[in-house]
Design a protein around this motif. Structure first.
Motif, PDB file in Angstrom:
ATOM      1  N   TYR A 117       0.818  -1.221   0.000  1.00 19.79           N
ATOM      2  CA  TYR A 117       0.000   0.000   0.000  1.00 19.79           C
ATOM      3  C   TYR A 117       0.852   1.271   0.000  1.00 19.79           C
ATOM      4  N   ALA A 154      -0.076   5.414  -1.195  1.00 23.60           N
ATOM      5  CA  ALA A 154      -0.242   6.299  -0.038  1.00 23.60           C
ATOM      6  C   ALA A 154       0.831   7.389  -0.030  1.00 23.60           C
ATOM      7  N   GLY A 178      -1.842   5.819   5.553  1.00 24.61           N
ATOM      8  CA  GLY A 178      -2.557   5.202   4.439  1.00 24.61           C
ATOM      9  C   GLY A 178      -2.292   3.711   4.336  1.00 24.61           C
ATOM     10  N   SER A 179      -1.014   3.310   4.464  1.00 24.94           N
ATOM     11  CA  SER A 179      -0.713   1.891   4.290  1.00 24.94           C
ATOM     12  C   SER A 179      -1.185   1.076   5.492  1.00 24.94           C
ATOM     13  N   LEU A 180      -1.184   1.675   6.691  1.00 21.57           N
ATOM     14  CA  LEU A 180      -1.734   0.970   7.854  1.00 21.57           C
ATOM     15  C   LEU A 180      -3.249   0.824   7.721  1.00 21.57           C
ATOM     16  N   GLY A 216      -4.718   0.390   4.945  1.00 22.44           N
ATOM     17  CA  GLY A 216      -4.857  -0.727   4.015  1.00 22.44           C
ATOM     18  C   GLY A 216      -4.777  -2.059   4.741  1.00 22.44           C
ATOM     19  N   LEU A 217      -3.832  -2.155   5.669  1.00 22.46           N
ATOM     20  CA  LEU A 217      -3.684  -3.390   6.458  1.00 22.46           C
ATOM     21  C   LEU A 217      -4.938  -3.648   7.286  1.00 22.46           C
TER      22      LEU A 217
END
Lengths: 98, 239
Positions: free
Chosen positions: A42, A46, B217-219, B221-222
């Motif tokens: 991701y 992001a 953002g990537s957390l 997603g997780l």
């Protein structure tokens, strides 16, 4: 050549390379869990959103119109250089005439 | 050389060519700033060649002084470039196959634009670490060259800070987001990244917003995959 300038350049260069190399080194020495791999997947989207969003938030109509034009061009022509040049050209036209 | 092929280098250089055209104005601006800050032509070239990180250089040169702010410039470079810590591991499927100077050189050449192209190529199963190196090498030459040109031009061209030429950098990042879209699963993380980065940019000084937004953002997603596993399973870091 100036001593403090050269030291500052050396410090900046070492700090930057440490970031470039360090992240990869760290992750290759710990076994990435599935969760970590999900997070890494991701990160690209992001990260670029995090570049763009504050700039659009702080910007004005020129950035908004140019940004929208860039996305539309990218979706239609699927060509990075055309989208960037076209988006910038439209932002430029707006800036010049409005 | 397996994992570091000349064909991949050439492919990377070809792909990055339109992007380095967009980079040129910023190299010129960094050169202009360096000249204004009192750096010699050699020093400006050294900074672009060794540090090779536009945002860190712009930040440092914007706050330059005599004698040079050694600690402040180093810390600024560290903070602005924290994102590179997150970017390297994404390319692990390529980088794990090279060692020694090839690994060092590939990572040294990793910058935003050629990294994004590399992620895209890797996900499509094209090329190898040579792609990162080749695309980065061309970017590096243009970066150093335009810095020197900007320094030489001195005060002759001095576009205003709001000149649309500077919008080209933003447009590059906006355009790169389109092919990076993997599907609906990317929606929520991007919204979270946008909100987190905007809030951080208002609350915190400097460029922390890039790192905070990327992590948030990537957390997200997780978390989204943990709470509601999508079907079919999400494509993660593609091997």
């Amino acid at each position: 050549m100036n001593g403090s300038t050269l030291l500052a350049i050396a410090g900046m260069s070492l700090a930057t390379f440490a970031c470039r190399y360090g992240g990869y080194w760290l992750f290759s020495h710990i076994r990435p869990t599935p969760a970590l791999r999900t997070v890494l997947g991701y990160i690209p989207g992001a990260l670029f959103v995090s570049y763009v969003a504050p700039a659009l938030f702080a910007g004005g109509p020129m950035q908004w119109i140019g940004g929208a034009a860039t996305v539309v061009l990218m979706l239609v022509v699927r060509d990075l250089s055309l989208a960037v040049l076209g988006g910038t050209a439209i932002a430029w036209v707006w800036w010049s005439y409005v | 050389m397996i994992g570091f092929s000349g064909a991949a280098m050439r492919l990377g250089a070809r792909r990055v060519l339109p992007l380095v055209a967009g980079l040129a104005p910023f190299g010129l601006v960094v050169g202009l700033l360096a000249q204004g800050a009192g750096l010699s032509l050699t020093e400006a070239g050294l900074m672009s060649g060794l540090c090779y990180a536009g945002s860190a250089q712009l930040l440092a040169l914007g706050h330059w002084a005599v004698p040079a702010p050694i600690l402040a410039a180093t810390l600024a470079a560290l903070i602005v470039n924290l994102r590179l810590v997150l970017m390297g591991p994404v390319l692990a499927p390529w980088l794990d196959r090279v060692k020694g100077w090839r690994l060092m050189a590939s990572l040294f050449m990793m910058a935003d634009q050629n990294w994004a192209l590399s992620v895209e190529a890797m996900r499509r199963g094209e090329g190898d670490a040579g792609f990162l190196f080749g695309s980065g090498l061309l970017t590096w030459f243009v970066w150093v060259g335009t810095t020197l040109a900007g320094h030489l031009l001195g005060g002759v061209i001095a576009p205003a800070p709001n000149h649309p030429i500077f919008f080209a950098a933003l447009a590059v990042f906006i355009a790169l987001l389109v092919p990076m879209w993997r599907g609906r699963m990317d929606g929520l993380p991007r919204v979270v990244a946008a909100i987190a980065s905007i809030v951080t940019s208002v609350v915190l000084p400097g460029t922390w917003y890039v790192v905070v937004g990327a992590l948030a953002g990537s957390l997200a997603g997780l978390l989204q995959e943990r709470l509601r596993p999508p079907a079919p399973p999400a494509a993660l870091v593609v091997e």
